[in-house]
Write an enzyme that holds these catalytic residues in place. Structure first.
Site: not given
Length: 306
Positions: A141-143
């Site tokens: 998942i994104d930062k």
């Protein structure tokens, strides 16, 4: 010593008349444009078996060959970073990832990632399928997205989870706050996602060269100018929920990439998106496991304000 890796591309109409360095920067997003120009100078990139300069304009059906030198494996070190563990046994680990934490190391960013933390926590018991940079990591998942991420402790569980991801049998439900007030109670967005035609580091709904992408959404609560929603992923494309909601005119609150210049009226870091529910068939036990990551403090605070 590793072996040189060879990549071959045939130029499609989409890339015709594009500079070769710019085109390869889009096609091979792990390489910087300056590194591509260096490879061109060293004659490690050929077009129709001939050397070309960085400003060479591609022609339809040109054959591009890229030779990459063997990668030097960096030292990825375990780090004693506390983890919020939602589920763990000898095969798998589910972690509630905090905001701002990158999932796996990348060039120039080899420390303070989820991988560093997981390596310390698991004491080297991680699947090796994705190599030194992504041990145990089967999805990401994104930062600035928070919530559940599944880590595999061995190759057996990694192969099983990867197969479940491929056949879309893993439950992934996200909570988000978007700009605007959605009229329908629920709906489905079925629109392929691929690289943005002009901004190559962004994704976009791309009918021509995108991969199938399906997001189901439902309204949880409406506010003045905002909607609290749940999104269920059928596929797992890069930035899928962010791109799909933006394409409908309801980008995620705080998303500086896909919100079309809208500025959040609240102090936040990145998009308001949380991977809440994660469900999968246990690789060895064969039973269904489901975890629920509680909403992070910033998210519950926003809901109170709204």
């Amino acid at each position: 010593m590793g072996l040189k890796m060879e990549f071959c591309f045939q130029v499609t109409q989409e890339w015709e008349e594009e500079r070769i360095d710019k085109a390869l920067y889009g096609l091979m997003d792990s390489l910087s444009r300056s590194y591509i120009q260096k490879l061109l100078k060293e004659e490690q990139i050929l077009v129709n078996e001939e050397k070309v300069k960085a400003n060479y304009r591609l022609k339809y059906e040109d054959e591009i060959k890229v030779l990459l030198p063997p990668a030097e494996e960096p030292d990825i070190l375990p780090e004693n970073i506390p983890l919020d563990v939602l589920y763990e046994d000898e095969d798998v680990l589910v972690v509630n990832k905090p905001k701002g934490m990158v999932v796996h190391p990348a060039p120039g960013h080899y420390g303070h990632t989820l991988v560093n933390a997981v390596m310390y926590h698991c004491q080297g018991n991680l699947s090796g399928i994705n190599g030194v940079l992504r041990p145990g990591i089967v999805h990401r998942i994104d930062k600035d997205t928070t919530g559940s991420i599944l880590v595999c402790k061995n190759d057996f569980s990694h192969n099983s989870i990867a197969a479940q991801l491929k056949e879309h049998s893993i439950t992934r439900r996200y909570h988000a706050i978007c700009y605007g007030v959605l009229k329908d109670e629920e709906g489905t967005i079925d629109a392929p996602i691929g690289r943005h035609p002009k901004e190559r580091k962004k994704m976009a709904v791309n009918e021509k060269s995108g991969k199938p992408a399906v997001t189901h959404y439902k309204v949880l609560q409406r506010f003045s100018g905002f909607t609290y929603i749940e999104c269920c992923l059928e596929t797992g494309r890069t930035h899928q929920i962010r791109v799909h909601m933006s394409s409908m005119g309801y980008p995620l609150l705080g998303d500086e990439v896909y919100a079309g210049g809208r500025r959040s009226p609240f102090h936040m870091e990145g998009q308001c998106l949380h991977a809440k529910i994660l469900g999968f068939q246990h690789p060895r036990k064969g039973v269904y496991i489901e975890t629920d990551a509680p909403l992070p403090e910033y998210f519950t605070h926003l809901l109170k304000i709204l």
